[in-house]
Design a protein around this motif. Structure first.
Motif, mmCIF file in Angstrom:
data_model
loop_
_atom_site.group_PDB
_atom_site.id
_atom_site.type_symbol
_atom_site.label_atom_id
_atom_site.label_comp_id
_atom_site.label_asym_id
_atom_site.label_seq_id
_atom_site.Cartn_x
_atom_site.Cartn_y
_atom_site.Cartn_z
ATOM 1 N N LYS A 7 0.834 -1.197 0.000
ATOM 2 C CA LYS A 7 0.000 0.000 0.000
ATOM 3 C C LYS A 7 0.878 1.259 0.000
ATOM 4 O O LYS A 7 1.987 1.269 0.538
ATOM 5 N N ALA A 8 0.354 2.337 -0.573
ATOM 6 C CA ALA A 8 1.070 3.610 -0.591
ATOM 7 C C ALA A 8 0.949 4.305 0.773
ATOM 8 O O ALA A 8 -0.087 4.193 1.440
ATOM 9 N N PRO A 9 2.020 5.013 1.184
ATOM 10 C CA PRO A 9 3.322 5.101 0.542
ATOM 11 C C PRO A 9 4.127 3.821 0.770
ATOM 12 O O PRO A 9 4.048 3.233 1.850
ATOM 13 N N ALA A 10 4.875 3.405 -0.236
ATOM 14 C CA ALA A 10 5.602 2.145 -0.156
ATOM 15 C C ALA A 10 6.591 2.157 1.009
ATOM 16 O O ALA A 10 7.439 3.043 1.105
ATOM 17 N N ASN A 14 3.785 -1.097 5.298
ATOM 18 C CA ASN A 14 2.592 -1.034 4.453
ATOM 19 C C ASN A 14 2.438 -2.265 3.556
ATOM 20 O O ASN A 14 1.697 -2.233 2.567
ATOM 21 N N ASP A 55 0.168 1.878 -6.219
ATOM 22 C CA ASP A 55 -0.474 1.574 -4.949
ATOM 23 C C ASP A 55 -1.170 0.214 -5.051
ATOM 24 O O ASP A 55 -1.920 -0.052 -5.988
ATOM 25 N N GLY A 56 -0.902 -0.664 -4.089
ATOM 26 C CA GLY A 56 -1.515 -1.986 -4.086
ATOM 27 C C GLY A 56 -0.781 -3.032 -4.894
ATOM 28 O O GLY A 56 -1.289 -4.149 -5.064
#
Length: 335
Positions: A7-10, A14, A55-56
């Motif tokens: 997920k962002a931010p990497a 996350n 993201d993701g």
């Protein structure tokens, strides 16, 4: 199915384990039950946000598993085949082009930190006979890089001498491929324990670069002033000048890594005056991977595994990889 999304931010915190439905293969695609993955420097840079990704994104470039379903038109694989991913799915062979970098698993497209993946058949080759899924999962990035640097570009042959730096995946595969080719290997590390393990793997000479900071000169001494035929250079700016010192006149440096940074000073006269050939290596193509896999099977080469983590502990695996304490490959095993 379980999978990990970045997920962002990497950032390592996350990395999220989630449950999703698995897809079905369309024309030209295969469905693979992933059994193992391995970590590389490239993966670490993506998961830490140094290399940008969406993201993701599902991380990890290297994956191995079993084909469980096949889409229409696929004739390269059968259900039940053990397969391993490719770093550049769009690079089948020959010289690279900018287009080959459009699809990089774990970076520009989803990777293999997932129980099941659906991908075009070109994303895989068959795994080597005799390798476990964990062993096969170490091959697409580190092993192909070492193979490309030493075999494709270096044309290593019996009687050559090879210098490898450290005990990461590329360096250990380079040691194994060099010995397989009948070459002499000189290896470096800052750990006496790791140097002993390098000897057990077949290194003919070892150098502790902490106690011998002029290790390039030591390599020259060990080769009676000649220098080595090949250097597998993974360090970057902090090691390149010592690697040039260690290389013989007319020798070859496979420039692979940036472990010590992205920029530094290089003595251009030291290169051209000694007619040293430098090859920039970023992994390799599908054809090289298939050649390498045949050689691994024929020589019964066994990849060196440092430690395996379960999928839900991918963050711990990344931390262990980043500690630099590993000897060989850090892997993810997916039950």
């Amino acid at each position: 199915m379980r999978l990990v999304r970045l997920k962002a931010p990497a950032a390592p915190e996350n990395l999220k384990l989630v449950e999703e439905d698995h897809p079905e293969p369309g024309p030209g695609e295969v469905l693979v039950r992933v059994r193992a993955c391995s970590l590389n420097f490239h993966d670490a840079m993506v998961m830490r946000g140094v290399i940008p990704s969406a993201d993701g994104r599902i991380p990890l470039n290297d994956g191995a598993g079993e084909v469980i379903a096949i889409g229409e038109g696929v004739d390269a694989f059968n259900v039940g085949d053990a397969v391993v991913s490719t770093f550049f799915p769009l690079w089948s062979g020959g010289e690279p082009t900018p287009a080959v970098k459009l699809d990089i698993p774990g970076e520009t497209i989803d990777g293999y930190a997932s129980e099941i993946v659906c991908r075009p058949a070109r994303c895989f080759t068959k795994a080597p006979a005799g390798c476990t899924y964990v062993e096969a999962a170490t091959l697409p990035c580190a092993a192909v890089t070492a193979w490309s640097g030493l075999v494709t570009h270096g044309q290593v042959k019996p009687g050559d001498s090879v210098l490898v730096l450290g005990t990461g995946g590329v360096s250990i595969f380079a040691l194994q491929f060099a010995k397989m080719a009948g070459a002499r290997v000189i290896a470096t590390s800052s750990s006496e324990e790791k140097l002993a393990k390098l000897r057990q793997l077949g290194a003919d000479d070892v150098i502790n670069y902490k106690t011998i900071p002029d290790w390039g000169g030591k390599v020259k001494e060990l080769t009676d002033g000649r220098g080595v035929d090949h250097v597998v250079e993974v360090g970057g700016p902090a090691t390149i000048m010592q690697s040039i010192e260690a290389c013989r006149m007319g020798g070859h440096i496979a420039l692979i890594g940036v472990l010590t940074g992205f920029a530094g000073e290089v003595s251009i006269p030291a290169l051209f005056a000694n007619q040293i050939r430098v090859s920039g290596i970023q992994v390799g193509n599908r054809s090289e991977q298939e050649d390498m896999i045949r050689a691994i099977a024929a020589n019964e080469l066994k990849p060196v595994i440092d430690r395996c983590f379960p999928l839900e502990d991918i963050g711990a695996a990344l931390a262990h990889y980043g500690s630099g304490k590993h000897f060989g490959k850090v892997c993810i095993e997916i039950d």
